[in-house]
Every structure is written in C-alpha cells, then in structure tokens.
Design a protein around this motif. Structure first.
Motif, mmCIF file in Angstrom:
data_model
loop_
_atom_site.group_PDB
_atom_site.id
_atom_site.type_symbol
_atom_site.label_atom_id
_atom_site.label_comp_id
_atom_site.label_asym_id
_atom_site.label_seq_id
_atom_site.Cartn_x
_atom_site.Cartn_y
_atom_site.Cartn_z
ATOM 1 N N SER A 122 0.980 -1.241 0.531
ATOM 2 C CA SER A 122 -0.336 -0.387 0.010
ATOM 3 C C SER A 122 0.883 1.151 -0.130
ATOM 4 O O SER A 122 1.980 0.697 0.128
ATOM 5 C CB SER A 122 -0.634 -0.505 1.033
ATOM 6 O OG SER A 122 -0.347 -0.724 2.575
ATOM 7 N N PRO A 123 0.127 2.037 -0.749
ATOM 8 C CA PRO A 123 1.279 3.458 -0.947
ATOM 9 C C PRO A 123 1.301 4.077 1.197
ATOM 10 O O PRO A 123 0.662 4.244 1.788
ATOM 11 C CB PRO A 123 0.471 4.697 -1.246
ATOM 12 C CG PRO A 123 -0.597 3.759 -1.932
ATOM 13 C CD PRO A 123 -0.928 2.478 -1.675
ATOM 14 N N GLN A 124 2.879 4.065 1.283
ATOM 15 C CA GLN A 124 3.056 4.976 1.967
ATOM 16 C C GLN A 124 2.633 6.028 2.390
ATOM 17 O O GLN A 124 2.453 6.419 3.581
ATOM 18 C CB GLN A 124 4.505 4.330 2.508
ATOM 19 C CG GLN A 124 4.802 3.199 3.156
ATOM 20 C CD GLN A 124 3.858 2.277 4.247
ATOM 21 O OE1 GLN A 124 4.440 2.840 4.816
ATOM 22 N NE2 GLN A 124 3.985 1.134 3.596
ATOM 23 N N ASN A 125 2.203 7.039 1.454
ATOM 24 C CA ASN A 125 2.413 8.356 1.600
ATOM 25 C C ASN A 125 1.788 8.664 0.335
ATOM 26 O O ASN A 125 1.784 8.962 -0.775
ATOM 27 C CB ASN A 125 2.870 9.512 2.021
ATOM 28 C CG ASN A 125 3.200 10.630 1.642
ATOM 29 O OD1 ASN A 125 1.664 11.462 1.521
ATOM 30 N ND2 ASN A 125 4.059 12.065 1.692
ATOM 31 N N PRO A 126 -0.492 8.570 0.088
ATOM 32 C CA PRO A 126 -0.813 8.551 -0.530
ATOM 33 C C PRO A 126 -0.741 10.150 -1.568
ATOM 34 O O PRO A 126 -1.394 10.645 -2.293
ATOM 35 C CB PRO A 126 -1.919 8.540 -0.839
ATOM 36 C CG PRO A 126 -2.271 7.487 0.420
ATOM 37 C CD PRO A 126 -0.813 7.638 1.408
ATOM 38 N N ASP A 127 -0.207 11.008 -0.417
ATOM 39 C CA ASP A 127 -0.307 12.267 -1.091
ATOM 40 C C ASP A 127 0.921 12.791 -1.876
ATOM 41 O O ASP A 127 1.135 13.593 -2.451
ATOM 42 C CB ASP A 127 -0.225 13.503 0.636
ATOM 43 C CG ASP A 127 -1.391 12.972 1.467
ATOM 44 O OD1 ASP A 127 -2.085 13.173 0.291
ATOM 45 O OD2 ASP A 127 -1.071 13.970 2.435
ATOM 46 N N ILE A 129 3.368 8.936 -6.651
ATOM 47 C CA ILE A 129 1.830 8.141 -6.921
ATOM 48 C C ILE A 129 1.023 8.584 -8.020
ATOM 49 O O ILE A 129 0.374 9.699 -7.559
ATOM 50 C CB ILE A 129 1.314 7.522 -5.548
ATOM 51 C CG1 ILE A 129 2.443 7.306 -3.957
ATOM 52 C CG2 ILE A 129 0.083 7.009 -5.238
ATOM 53 C CD1 ILE A 129 2.016 6.588 -3.464
ATOM 54 N N ASP A 130 0.166 7.125 -8.948
ATOM 55 C CA ASP A 130 -1.076 7.736 -9.370
ATOM 56 C C ASP A 130 -1.818 8.589 -8.644
ATOM 57 O O ASP A 130 -2.549 7.956 -7.684
ATOM 58 C CB ASP A 130 -0.755 6.557 -9.975
ATOM 59 C CG ASP A 130 -1.498 6.546 -11.075
ATOM 60 O OD1 ASP A 130 -1.538 7.318 -12.116
ATOM 61 O OD2 ASP A 130 -2.792 6.418 -11.639
ATOM 62 N N LEU A 131 -2.821 9.164 -9.125
ATOM 63 C CA LEU A 131 -3.666 9.640 -8.649
ATOM 64 C C LEU A 131 -4.574 8.943 -8.780
ATOM 65 O O LEU A 131 -5.565 9.260 -7.488
ATOM 66 C CB LEU A 131 -4.336 10.985 -10.213
ATOM 67 C CG LEU A 131 -5.785 11.990 -9.180
ATOM 68 C CD1 LEU A 131 -5.085 12.525 -7.705
ATOM 69 C CD2 LEU A 131 -6.340 12.089 -9.820
ATOM 70 N N LYS A 132 -4.885 7.519 -9.477
ATOM 71 C CA LYS A 132 -6.306 6.907 -9.304
ATOM 72 C C LYS A 132 -6.110 6.081 -8.232
ATOM 73 O O LYS A 132 -6.982 5.118 -7.761
ATOM 74 C CB LYS A 132 -6.490 5.746 -10.758
ATOM 75 C CG LYS A 132 -6.445 7.345 -12.412
ATOM 76 C CD LYS A 132 -6.537 6.027 -12.965
ATOM 77 C CE LYS A 132 -7.326 6.689 -14.400
ATOM 78 N NZ LYS A 132 -6.630 6.117 -15.762
ATOM 79 N N GLU A 133 -4.646 5.644 -8.083
ATOM 80 C CA GLU A 133 -3.894 4.894 -7.083
ATOM 81 C C GLU A 133 -3.887 5.550 -5.682
ATOM 82 O O GLU A 133 -4.982 4.462 -4.526
ATOM 83 C CB GLU A 133 -2.185 4.254 -7.159
ATOM 84 C CG GLU A 133 -1.683 3.383 -6.069
ATOM 85 C CD GLU A 133 -0.467 2.753 -6.355
ATOM 86 O OE1 GLU A 133 -0.196 2.536 -5.309
ATOM 87 O OE2 GLU A 133 0.425 3.290 -7.068
ATOM 88 N N ALA A 134 -3.580 6.401 -5.613
ATOM 89 C CA ALA A 134 -4.348 7.430 -4.518
ATOM 90 C C ALA A 134 -5.767 7.726 -3.862
ATOM 91 O O ALA A 134 -6.038 7.351 -2.770
ATOM 92 C CB ALA A 134 -3.356 8.942 -4.126
ATOM 93 N N ILE A 135 -6.395 7.486 -4.591
ATOM 94 C CA ILE A 135 -7.659 7.812 -4.481
ATOM 95 C C ILE A 135 -8.272 6.468 -4.414
ATOM 96 O O ILE A 135 -8.915 6.037 -3.203
ATOM 97 C CB ILE A 135 -8.342 8.247 -6.109
ATOM 98 C CG1 ILE A 135 -8.058 10.018 -6.340
ATOM 99 C CG2 ILE A 135 -10.157 8.187 -5.582
ATOM 100 C CD1 ILE A 135 -8.709 10.364 -7.390
ATOM 101 N N ALA A 136 -8.061 5.336 -4.734
ATOM 102 C CA ALA A 136 -8.437 4.412 -4.693
ATOM 103 C C ALA A 136 -8.090 3.949 -2.715
ATOM 104 O O ALA A 136 -9.048 3.486 -2.399
ATOM 105 C CB ALA A 136 -8.073 3.470 -5.732
ATOM 106 N N PHE A 137 -6.719 3.976 -2.848
ATOM 107 C CA PHE A 137 -6.315 3.955 -1.709
ATOM 108 C C PHE A 137 -7.419 4.606 -0.540
ATOM 109 O O PHE A 137 -8.155 4.560 0.384
ATOM 110 C CB PHE A 137 -4.896 4.309 -1.437
ATOM 111 C CG PHE A 137 -4.674 3.327 0.273
ATOM 112 C CD1 PHE A 137 -4.173 3.044 0.556
ATOM 113 C CD2 PHE A 137 -4.242 4.387 1.013
ATOM 114 C CE1 PHE A 137 -3.872 1.603 1.742
ATOM 115 C CE2 PHE A 137 -3.523 4.832 2.445
ATOM 116 C CZ PHE A 137 -3.635 2.922 2.775
ATOM 117 N N ALA A 138 -7.243 5.480 -0.582
ATOM 118 C CA ALA A 138 -8.544 6.638 0.354
ATOM 119 C C ALA A 138 -10.052 6.243 0.346
ATOM 120 O O ALA A 138 -10.174 6.217 1.357
ATOM 121 C CB ALA A 138 -8.209 8.161 -0.511
ATOM 122 N N VAL A 139 -10.148 5.903 -0.751
ATOM 123 C CA VAL A 139 -11.761 5.352 -0.460
ATOM 124 C C VAL A 139 -11.065 4.278 0.343
ATOM 125 O O VAL A 139 -12.885 3.638 1.035
ATOM 126 C CB VAL A 139 -12.187 5.007 -1.593
ATOM 127 C CG1 VAL A 139 -13.720 4.236 -1.736
ATOM 128 C CG2 VAL A 139 -12.402 6.348 -3.037
#
Length: 94
Positions: A37-42, A46-56
């Motif tokens: 998993s992304p350590q820092n989605p910000d 990190i790809d925007l789609k991946e960051a959004i999916a992880f946040a959701v």
C-alpha cells in the motif's frame, strides 16, 4: 463519572479499531493489487487513481471499524450498567 468512563472506553475502542482497519487496509491492498500500500498517498509520485482508490478503501474500512467498535462498546457499557444500549448511547452523546 460514568459518562467520562464511557467516553474514554469508546475513544480507546475507536483507536484500536483504526489500527486494525489500517492493518486490514494494507492486507486488502496487497491482496488486490499485488503491491504494498502507498506509504504516503499525498506523494505526487503516486498515480492519482491509485491514491484515490487507496483513500476510498482506507476511509471505508476505518469508518466501518469505528462504527462497529462504538456499537459494541455501547452494548457492553449498557449491559454492565443494566440499561438498554439506547439509554447508554443517549448519555454518551450528551
């Protein structure tokens, strides 16, 4: 005093639930994507789609875990006090 104890127990349960949810999020992410998993989605790397999916995913799991922990804590506090869960929830929210 009982109201303070109820709030402290509920807060403790919410913290534990958030920790469990984070571990569950990491495991689910690895299972679905095959990567950590992304350590820092910000991070802009990190790809925007991946960051959004992880946040959701993480938001949904943390919210679900906290709700379940609060419900169970309310039930336990009510049972210990000889009251209905509704009566205990009304006191904790006031």
């Amino acid at each position: 005093m009982a109201n303070l104890v109820a709030k402290a127990v509920t807060a403790g349960a919410a913290v534990v639930a958030a920790i469990v949810a984070r571990k569950t999020t990491d495991g689910t992410w690895k299972f679905v994507t095959g990567s950590d998993s992304p350590q820092n989605p910000d991070d802009p790397e990190i790809d925007l789609k991946e960051a959004i999916a992880f946040a959701v995913l993480s938001g949904a799991l943390v919210g679900l875990a906290r709700m379940l922990a609060n419900r169970q804590t309310t039930r336990m506090m009510a049972k210990g006090a000889g009251k209905t869960p509704e009566q205990t929830a009304d006191r904790a929210n006031s």
